[in-house]
Design an enzyme around this catalytic site. Sequence first.
Site, PDB file in Angstrom:
ATOM      1  N   CYS A   1      -6.505  -6.267   2.414  1.00  0.00           N
ATOM      2  CA  CYS A   1      -5.329  -6.453   1.941  1.00  0.00           C
ATOM      3  C   CYS A   1      -4.211  -7.321   2.653  1.00  0.00           C
ATOM      4  CB  CYS A   1      -4.524  -5.024   1.981  1.00  0.00           C
ATOM      5  SG  CYS A   1      -2.893  -5.054   1.175  1.00  0.00           S
TER       6      CYS A   1
ATOM      7  N   GLY B   1      -7.992  -5.807 -13.214  1.00  0.00           N
ATOM      8  CA  GLY B   1      -6.677  -5.605 -12.441  1.00  0.00           C
ATOM      9  C   GLY B   1      -5.026  -6.019 -13.231  1.00  0.00           C
TER      10      GLY B   1
ATOM     11  N   LEU C   1       0.761  -1.192  -0.109  1.00  0.00           N
ATOM     12  CA  LEU C   1      -0.019   0.199   0.133  1.00  0.00           C
ATOM     13  C   LEU C   1       0.817   1.346   0.132  1.00  0.00           C
ATOM     14  CD1 LEU C   1      -2.899  -1.378   2.183  1.00  0.00           C
ATOM     15  CD2 LEU C   1      -3.425  -0.345  -0.178  1.00  0.00           C
TER      16      LEU C   1
ATOM     17  N   GLY D   1      -9.082 -11.701 -12.207  1.00  0.00           N
ATOM     18  CA  GLY D   1      -8.431 -12.533 -13.601  1.00  0.00           C
ATOM     19  C   GLY D   1      -9.245 -12.231 -14.608  1.00  0.00           C
TER      20      GLY D   1
ATOM     21  N   THR E   1      -7.004 -10.157  -3.504  1.00  0.00           N
ATOM     22  CA  THR E   1      -6.236 -11.325  -4.114  1.00  0.00           C
ATOM     23  C   THR E   1      -6.246 -12.405  -2.843  1.00  0.00           C
ATOM     24  OG1 THR E   1      -4.428 -10.241  -2.802  1.00  0.00           O
ATOM     25  CG2 THR E   1      -4.358  -9.961  -5.160  1.00  0.00           C
TER      26      THR E   1
HETATM   27  C1  LIG Z   1       0.199  -4.756  -7.906  1.00  0.00           C
HETATM   28  C2  LIG Z   1      -1.389  -4.976  -7.383  1.00  0.00           C
HETATM   29  C3  LIG Z   1      -1.495  -3.794  -6.439  1.00  0.00           C
HETATM   30  C4  LIG Z   1      -2.806  -3.853  -5.644  1.00  0.00           C
HETATM   31  N1  LIG Z   1      -3.175  -2.957  -4.823  1.00  0.00           N
HETATM   32  C5  LIG Z   1      -4.363  -2.764  -4.351  1.00  0.00           C
HETATM   33  C6  LIG Z   1      -4.656  -1.764  -3.343  1.00  0.00           C
HETATM   34  O1  LIG Z   1      -4.115  -0.932  -3.314  1.00  0.00           O
HETATM   35  N2  LIG Z   1      -6.088  -1.853  -3.043  1.00  0.00           N
HETATM   36  C7  LIG Z   1      -6.793  -2.827  -3.132  1.00  0.00           C
HETATM   37  O2  LIG Z   1      -8.201  -2.824  -2.630  1.00  0.00           O
HETATM   38  N3  LIG Z   1      -6.655  -3.910  -3.957  1.00  0.00           N
HETATM   39  C8  LIG Z   1      -5.199  -4.009  -4.806  1.00  0.00           C
HETATM   40  N4  LIG Z   1      -4.989  -4.820  -5.443  1.00  0.00           N
HETATM   41  C9  LIG Z   1      -5.836  -6.024  -5.776  1.00  0.00           C
HETATM   42  C10 LIG Z   1      -6.694  -5.716  -7.195  1.00  0.00           C
HETATM   43  O3  LIG Z   1      -7.315  -4.595  -6.951  1.00  0.00           O
HETATM   44  C11 LIG Z   1      -7.826  -6.875  -7.415  1.00  0.00           C
HETATM   45  O4  LIG Z   1      -8.710  -7.098  -6.372  1.00  0.00           O
HETATM   46  C12 LIG Z   1      -6.938  -8.194  -7.277  1.00  0.00           C
HETATM   47  O5  LIG Z   1      -5.762  -7.883  -8.137  1.00  0.00           O
HETATM   48  C13 LIG Z   1      -7.707  -9.172  -8.333  1.00  0.00           C
HETATM   49  O6  LIG Z   1      -7.912  -8.725  -9.750  1.00  0.00           O
HETATM   50  P1  LIG Z   1      -7.000  -9.394 -10.895  1.00  0.00           P
HETATM   51  O7  LIG Z   1      -6.901 -10.773 -10.830  1.00  0.00           O
HETATM   52  O8  LIG Z   1      -7.956  -8.525 -11.944  1.00  0.00           O
HETATM   53  O9  LIG Z   1      -5.869  -8.544 -10.600  1.00  0.00           O
HETATM   54  C14 LIG Z   1      -3.642  -4.966  -6.200  1.00  0.00           C
HETATM   55  C15 LIG Z   1      -3.428  -6.063  -6.937  1.00  0.00           C
HETATM   56  C16 LIG Z   1      -2.072  -5.947  -7.636  1.00  0.00           C
HETATM   57  C17 LIG Z   1      -1.766  -7.017  -8.460  1.00  0.00           C
END
Ligand SMILES: Cc1cc2nc3c(=O)[nH]c(=O)nc-3n(C[C@H](O)[C@H](O)[C@H](O)COP(=O)(O)O)c2cc1C
EC number: 1.3.1.14
Lengths: 265, 265, 305, 305
Positions: D131, D267, D74, D246, D195
């Site tokens: 998180c 994401g 963060l 995803g 995640t």
């Molecule tokens: C590099 C990175 C940073 C992230 N930072 C945050 C964040 O600051 N706050 C948050 O709620 N989720 C954060 N996430 C989670 C994403 O918003 C998302 O919920 C998660 O990656 C699943 O989606 P995706 O598979 O499309 O990436 C982060 C994900 C990644 C990969």
Amino acid sequence: MGNFGACRDVSILSVAPCGPEGAAHGCYLLELENPGLGPAAAGQFVMVRPERFGQNPIWPRPFSICRLTTRTLTLFVQACGRGTDILCGLAAGDKAALWGPLGQGFALEPEIPTVMLAGGVGIAPFVEYAATHPAPSNLSLVFGHRQPLSCYPFAAMAELVGRAEAFCEKTPDDLPVFIERLDAVVAGAASGLILACGPRPFLLTVARLARKYSARAQVSLENRMACGVGGCLGCVEKNALGAYVQTCTEGPVFWVEELALAEDA
Amino acid sequence: MGNFGACRDVSILSVAPCGPEGAAHGCYLLELENPGLGPAAAGQFVMVRPERFGQNPIWPRPFSICRLTTRTLTLFVQACGRGTDILCGLAAGDKAALWGPLGQGFALEPEIPTVMLAGGVGIAPFVEYAATHPAPSNLSLVFGHRQPLSCYPFAAMAELVGRAEAFCEKTPDDLPVFIERLDAVVAGAASGLILACGPRPFLLTVARLARKYSARAQVSLENRMACGVGGCLGCVEKNALGAYVQTCTEGPVFWVEELALAEDA
Amino acid sequence: MSADVSVRLAGLALKNPVMTASGTFGYGLEFAPYGDLRSLGGIVVKGLSLKPRLGNPMPRIAETPCGMLNAIGLQNCGVEKFLRDKLPLLPHSETPIVANLYACDADEFAELAGVLSGAAGVAALEVNISCPNVKAGGIAFGQDPAMAGRLAEAVKKRAGSKPVWVKLSPNVTDIVEIARAAVLGGADALTCINTLTGMAVDIRSRKPRLANVIGGLSGPAIKPVALRCVWQVCRAVSAPVIAVGGISSAEDVLEFILVGAHAVQIGTANFMRPDMAFRIAERLPGLMEELGIESLDSYRGSLSS
Amino acid sequence: MSADVSVRLAGLALKNPVMTASGTFGYGLEFAPYGDLRSLGGIVVKGLSLKPRLGNPMPRIAETPCGMLNAIGLQNCGVEKFLRDKLPLLPHSETPIVANLYACDADEFAELAGVLSGAAGVAALEVNISCPNVKAGGIAFGQDPAMAGRLAEAVKKRAGSKPVWVKLSPNVTDIVEIARAAVLGGADALTCINTLTGMAVDIRSRKPRLANVIGGLSGPAIKPVALRCVWQVCRAVSAPVIAVGGISSAEDVLEFILVGAHAVQIGTANFMRPDMAFRIAERLPGLMEELGIESLDSYRGSLSS
Ligand SMILES: Cc1cc2nc3c(=O)[nH]c(=O)nc-3n(C[C@H](O)[C@H](O)[C@H](O)COP(=O)(O)O)c2cc1C
Ligand SMILES: Cc1cc2nc3c(=O)[nH]c(=O)nc-3n(C[C@H](O)[C@H](O)[C@H](O)COP(=O)(O)OP(=O)(O)OC[C@H]3O[C@@H](n4cnc5c(N)ncnc54)[C@H](O)[C@@H]3O)c2cc1C
Ligand SMILES: Cc1cc2nc3c(=O)[nH]c(=O)nc-3n(C[C@H](O)[C@H](O)[C@H](O)COP(=O)(O)OP(=O)(O)OC[C@H]3O[C@@H](n4cnc5c(N)ncnc54)[C@H](O)[C@@H]3O)c2cc1C
Ligand SMILES: Cc1cc2nc3c(=O)[nH]c(=O)nc-3n(C[C@H](O)[C@H](O)[C@H](O)COP(=O)(O)O)c2cc1C
Ligand code: FES
Ligand code: FES
């Protein structure tokens, strides 16, 4: 699909081993269509993601601009893992997404004697640097390598620049000898400009020597990158103030004194 | 790595569109090294997993043996998804893991008039069936297709067998006409042997007609398979007793009355 | 001088740490054409229940990015038939054959354990308290620490001299809590992990890709989750841990040993090629030599941080 | 006649359902060279805290099969600087800009909500109670229903007229329980999922691949888990659900709408190519026409089984 801006789908024009032994040592020159990349400074990089990646590997891969002409972009790539293996196995006509030029390139001070310190594939950005330098006779190149010299784009550079030397590291015993040589080079160039690109331990050595001789030096980092555009905060390096800066946007090239280079990252 | 038995790494010998329009319609003939596959019955299949798959897609893909000689294995493949697209984009020299022959082939009753009902790529096993049949004049082929006829290995078969007809389904309106034709064929062949391979709706129609005319009929299923060797229980079909049987080991060819073919699976 | 790949695991001596995972290697025999079953560290057979089970309707499997979903629903021939028709054909005197147990309640689990405790060719009992694909019991067992402890105890009491392994679900807030409960209940070892609960749909037909709607996610996609679970559990309990989840190379095997696992199981990767487990077992000693690892015991849990 | 891709989401009108996920799209501006930010359904910016945060040591990211791990921790410029230097540059009058909130306790969350409630350019508040990469709070908040409810309430009380979204963790035994608590606490919408907790190691150096040891798994690998979570939550609560996990194509978007989502977030796929979200938003209406889908409202939740 329309054109959305600075990320373009381009064709691979050719993939060729660099020199007669290039294939055996995984050294390749990739030529891509230049889709109209803006003007680039040597040391800037591009992100490349071949269609062939599918969803695995997930990330694109960063490569220094090795040579950019109005028609073509050349990358010098060492096959050393999943992504680079796929890249070096591509054929003319294969497609890739390409965006760039990204990040900050090397300082250019045409009148100042400039030493390029390159380790292995770290020679790539210096090809462009030398080719676009207004006074290449002010340049010298010190190149450390492990594969045969013909596997690198060294010879053409040697003709262009004022001075070029290569040092082959065959065994671990050669390393201290090379470091000694670097020490002498940095000592001798302390009043000029020093630029370095190569593996992290090599850059740490250069940074240490630059401090030792109060030389003005820049290093180009190769941190792991996911996005390349400042969006993920994954590629950071600790700067001298203790903050984490993105190497993809604020680097990859930094002045040595900007960073708190840690041995271990 | 040693040889562990019946799964071998083979080279692709060639990938060629089937007929002049094959590439446009995604119809290809793949020729692979035959690493010494045991004797095969037409209707048996192999599992193929090109190195290129990496970890994605995860499963190998099942294909009917279209032609097997001592030196080569030929597959007839329709590019219709991730895996088949990759397969049809391979070049000579690419590697794939290959195991088989797997499952149960078609019944062979040389003296009995035998009708092969093929839909689309379902023609593949019948190429081998006709080529290895001791009395091909006892064979007849009814072939329903959507792509141009030249995209399928039809012509060579037509020369070999007693009778061959093709029916092109251009619009949805053609379907009832084709089904009517199948009805007549099954009615006329009820005392012989009927073999069918093609999409599931086609097989369901054949099964219904076989019951209607009390014909002896076999169908070859194309259920989704993960392993192909009986290890995952993923490929099952409900049999007449209500139990789930593995189509990779107990099929893919079944007598119609062995199964409780559901419209919807 | 070859690297030492032997492992002692809760009373069993394994030639090497490479076993096969339940439900991904049939009853073992299906894979005999593709390698020497005796070269494996162990074979865990398809989940067994007291009575034969039909399993779930089809379709039962779907491919996903770097993985797959399954909802087989524990179709199996029943424990009796397994002991009578399958076990005698397996090389049980040379390779540990492990029975994987599924039941709907503690009594049934105990009864099943009782039946298996007398089977000479069965080396250990793996208790599946984490199957996401059945209505009764299944995953709910593995999500409640009290229940997990009770089942471990019920099975252990009737298992005689057989070691009892409890197989944990990753679909929990705190896997360590369940692990502790299982060990307290008497588990001799823990198997980590079963599948993650997932789902896939077809946007054209508007139907789930599995007749069961939800299923278990497995394969390389879940390896990072498995590695995290194994690491957490190894730090928290002293019972040996058998790692499973996305392993498809000898390198992957070492990753799990590095975070503390005693042995591993190859699951979905057996579908990538049927000789996969054999190849991994054969490759492991060579890889260890390349990395200068003399024995698994010296490498186990040596992760620095 | 073009398909209707507009969405009403807890008081917001979105042009289309394609938003970007927090932490994967910087503060939005980084991606402006690659597409028209106004063409997106919404932009959720990197997690904001009251004070700037340094984030975790490096390395912070690792590639995994069809996915990646991150432990950014963060890192952010703090809410003040965001409001002063970033927000004015974003097209907030044409595209909803959503702030993602991170804090260490309920009071801090409330204070942060208070600051943001007055910011005209902020369309909604997304509360990150999930998180996995921070020591204080973080995922533990999202694993306890009582805590999730309390945080939702604390934020909602101070959010003024801004809709409050609560972002859920998949690392729980029962996501529905947390979802219900968040809605009871006052959440106007739920974001599913953050995640999965995972890990990766290097067998040569014997070190974790992330300095933080564990991190969050994202990308196509987790799509089946996200789809399952969204489906479960949509069936259980009436609040709208924003799906994330995803998604990397317009087809994927429809999968999540099919199981009941109102909107989606892109994401990790933004890293595959920086114009990904723009491309998906542009492709969606065409795909819907090909499939004969007239509007998202008619398609939403139409999964048959
Ligand atoms: C590099 C990175 C940073 C992230 N930072 C945050 C964040 O600051 N706050 C948050 O709620 N989720 C954060 N996430 C989670 C994403 O918003 C998302 O919920 C998660 O990656 C699943 O989606 P995706 O598979 O499309 O990436 C982060 C994900 C990644 C990969
Ligand atoms: C700004 C920049 C410029 C670069 N220029 C060149 C160049 O001109 N020519 C060239 O051959 N290489 C260059 N690299 C390095 C190149 O990006 C990596 O070699 C490549 O990404 C490795 O991918 P892979 O899939 O083959 O390796 P992987 O299988 O992913 O990993 C192999 C090894 O490489 C490391 N690695 C993985 N991804 C990266 C990454 N994105 N950056 C750095 N290390 C990584 C891994 O930790 C691992 O140790 C550059 C890197 C950066 C950041
Ligand atoms: C015994 C057997 C013999 C076959 N013989 C041939 C042949 O000779 N020539 C030929 O072109 N095809 C044949 N098939 C079908 C072929 O295996 C599938 O077309 C192929 O697996 C699809 O892979 P894909 O990655 O291209 O498609 P995907 O992208 O995986 O999916 C595309 C569509 O195909 C369906 N599908 C996916 N996997 C399978 C599978 N394993 N079996 C059936 N359907 C699937 C999916 O549900 C989807 O609707 C055979 C299948 C079986 C079971
Ligand atoms: C098709 C299939 C069937 C399975 N059946 C069982 C089973 O009967 N009992 C059990 O404990 N686990 C079963 N599993 C779970 C695996 O044993 C393993 O725990 C899981 O797949 C994770 O490992 P992997 O990623 O290597 O496949 C099954 C998995 C698959 C893919
Ligand atoms: S690579 Fe994503 S911020 Fe630098
Ligand atoms: S495909 Fe695995 S059992 Fe048939």
